[in-house]
Design a protein around this motif. Structure first.
Motif, PDB file in Angstrom:
ATOM      1  N   ALA A 119     -15.056 -11.675  54.643  1.00 27.05           N
ATOM      2  CA  ALA A 119     -16.334 -11.808  55.349  1.00 27.05           C
ATOM      3  C   ALA A 119     -16.949 -13.194  55.197  1.00 27.05           C
ATOM      4  CB  ALA A 119     -17.314 -10.746  54.859  1.00 27.05           C
ATOM      5  N   ARG A 120     -16.737 -13.833  54.052  1.00 25.50           N
ATOM      6  CA  ARG A 120     -17.330 -15.153  53.833  1.00 25.50           C
ATOM      7  C   ARG A 120     -16.271 -16.196  53.474  1.00 25.50           C
ATOM      8  NH1 ARG A 120     -23.276 -14.318  50.969  1.00 25.50           N
ATOM      9  NH2 ARG A 120     -24.117 -12.965  52.602  1.00 25.50           N
ATOM     10  N   TYR A 121     -15.073 -15.956  53.952  1.00 31.54           N
ATOM     11  CA  TYR A 121     -13.962 -16.857  53.657  1.00 31.54           C
ATOM     12  C   TYR A 121     -14.234 -18.270  54.165  1.00 31.54           C
ATOM     13  CZ  TYR A 121      -9.100 -18.498  53.481  1.00 31.54           C
ATOM     14  OH  TYR A 121      -7.948 -19.209  53.227  1.00 31.54           O
ATOM     15  N   ASP A 122     -14.709 -18.386  55.404  1.00 30.48           N
ATOM     16  CA  ASP A 122     -14.959 -19.709  55.986  1.00 30.48           C
ATOM     17  C   ASP A 122     -16.066 -20.444  55.235  1.00 30.48           C
ATOM     18  OD1 ASP A 122     -12.996 -19.356  57.904  1.00 30.48           O
ATOM     19  OD2 ASP A 122     -14.389 -18.547  59.389  1.00 30.48           O
ATOM     20  N   LEU A 123     -17.121 -19.742  54.898  1.00 33.78           N
ATOM     21  CA  LEU A 123     -18.217 -20.364  54.149  1.00 33.78           C
ATOM     22  C   LEU A 123     -17.723 -20.876  52.806  1.00 33.78           C
ATOM     23  CD1 LEU A 123     -21.184 -21.034  53.585  1.00 33.78           C
ATOM     24  CD2 LEU A 123     -21.494 -18.650  52.825  1.00 33.78           C
ATOM     25  N   MET A 124     -16.934 -20.070  52.109  1.00 32.19           N
ATOM     26  CA  MET A 124     -16.417 -20.509  50.808  1.00 32.19           C
ATOM     27  C   MET A 124     -15.491 -21.707  50.954  1.00 32.19           C
ATOM     28  SD  MET A 124     -17.582 -19.084  48.067  1.00 32.19           S
ATOM     29  CE  MET A 124     -16.264 -19.514  46.916  1.00 32.19           C
TER      30      MET A 124
ATOM     31  N   THR B 131      -8.637 -16.435  59.224  1.00 36.57           N
ATOM     32  CA  THR B 131      -9.797 -16.390  60.121  1.00 36.57           C
ATOM     33  C   THR B 131      -9.662 -17.319  61.325  1.00 36.57           C
ATOM     34  OG1 THR B 131     -10.930 -18.002  58.712  1.00 36.57           O
ATOM     35  CG2 THR B 131     -11.363 -15.664  58.288  1.00 36.57           C
TER      36      THR B 131
ATOM     37  N   LYS C 277     -14.638 -14.081  65.073  1.00 35.37           N
ATOM     38  CA  LYS C 277     -15.127 -15.454  65.149  1.00 35.37           C
ATOM     39  C   LYS C 277     -14.691 -16.125  66.447  1.00 35.37           C
ATOM     40  CE  LYS C 277     -13.118 -18.736  62.719  1.00 35.37           C
ATOM     41  NZ  LYS C 277     -12.688 -19.556  61.553  1.00 35.37           N
TER      42      LYS C 277
ATOM     43  N   VAL D  33     -21.776 -16.551  45.856  1.00 33.12           N
ATOM     44  CA  VAL D  33     -21.735 -16.260  47.287  1.00 33.12           C
ATOM     45  C   VAL D  33     -21.239 -14.846  47.573  1.00 33.12           C
ATOM     46  CG1 VAL D  33     -20.703 -16.959  49.501  1.00 33.12           C
ATOM     47  CG2 VAL D  33     -21.430 -18.701  47.845  1.00 33.12           C
ATOM     48  N   LEU D  34     -20.263 -14.385  46.777  1.00 32.39           N
ATOM     49  CA  LEU D  34     -19.625 -13.107  47.067  1.00 32.39           C
ATOM     50  C   LEU D  34     -19.745 -12.086  45.939  1.00 32.39           C
ATOM     51  CD1 LEU D  34     -16.309 -14.350  48.720  1.00 32.39           C
ATOM     52  CD2 LEU D  34     -18.082 -13.036  49.845  1.00 32.39           C
TER      53      LEU D  34
END
Length: 244
Positions: free
Chosen positions: A30-35, A70, A100, A191-192
């Protein structure tokens, strides 16, 4: 009985590694890109852009993007005029990528396949090019994956593998180790709420073959004219080989 394999700094049975890696990426999807942006300060986007730039296959070529995740590479490949098949073993990552790219109007132009890179469901000689960004180190049987990629390429086709590697300069390596072993799990927790997944990812980088070892593995899988380019002082390396 299958020999144990690396899961970070631990030895586990092959099936156990496959299961645990699946859990890691389902957790972080879910937050792979942000990380990725936070961990690399956005530089991962430049590494991926260079990978696509160096593909150098004609427009309309059929490209297999493995460990597509992603969809960063798949989107760039599609925008470069290639017919793209995005393949990943993890449904959560593929779903995050589809969502996305749907927002960007690209999802209909990319074919999605859920499959294990070690046992690809494609006919031999199907692709002009294959890309694999930051996924090889997570595969249970790396030589099997490289052989499967080789089989899937047309003669004259190429593979491009972008992966974390061995930092060359001692001072940079010391700073990189301090950052990755401490800051990256802390970011994962912030973050996660999942520092363990990112601790594994850091450990997996250290257990991955270095530049010359991966070059040898590619040659043993049948690739010719194998070379590599160090990026960011060897934090990442881009390997390329051809099926001749």
């Amino acid at each position: 009985m299958n020999a144990p394999v690396d899961f970070g700094f631990h030895k586990v049975a092959p099936a156990e590694k496959t299961r645990r890696v699946g859990e890691v990426f389902s957790s972080v999807a879910a937050r792979y890109d942000l990380m990725n942006d936070l961990m690399s300060f956005g530089v991962h986007r430049l590494w991926k852009r260079l990978c696509v730039h160096l593909a150098r296959v004609p427009s309309g070529s059929r490209v297999l993007d493995l460990a597509a995740g992603t969809g960063d590479l798949a989107a760039r490949l599609q925008q470069s005029g290639y017919e793209v098949v995005a393949c990943d073993i993890n449904e959560a990552m593929l779903s995050a990528g589809r969502d996305k790219l749907a927002d960007r109007g690209l999802v209909r132009d990319i074919h999605y396949v859920r499959a294990d890179a070690e046992r690809l469901p494609f006919a031999e000689h199907s692709f002009d090019c294959a890309t694999l960004a930051f996924g090889l180190r997570n595969m249970t049987d790396k030589p099997a994956a490289l052989r499967a990629i080789h089989a899937g390429l047309k003669y004259g086709g190429q593979v491009l593998i972008l992966e974390f590697s061995r930092v060359s300069a001692a001072l940079l390596r010391k700073a990189y180790d301090a950052y990755s072993f401490h800051a990256i799990p802390a970011l994962g927790k912030l973050v996660l709420q999942d520092p363990d997944s990112y601790r594994y990812l850091v450990e997996s980088i250290r257990m991955h073959p270095d530049q010359d070892s991966l070059k040898t593995m590619l040659e043993q899988a049948g690739f010719a004219r194998v070379d590599y380019l160090n990026l960011s002082g060897g934090i990442v390396a881009l390997h390329r080989g051809y099926k001749l």
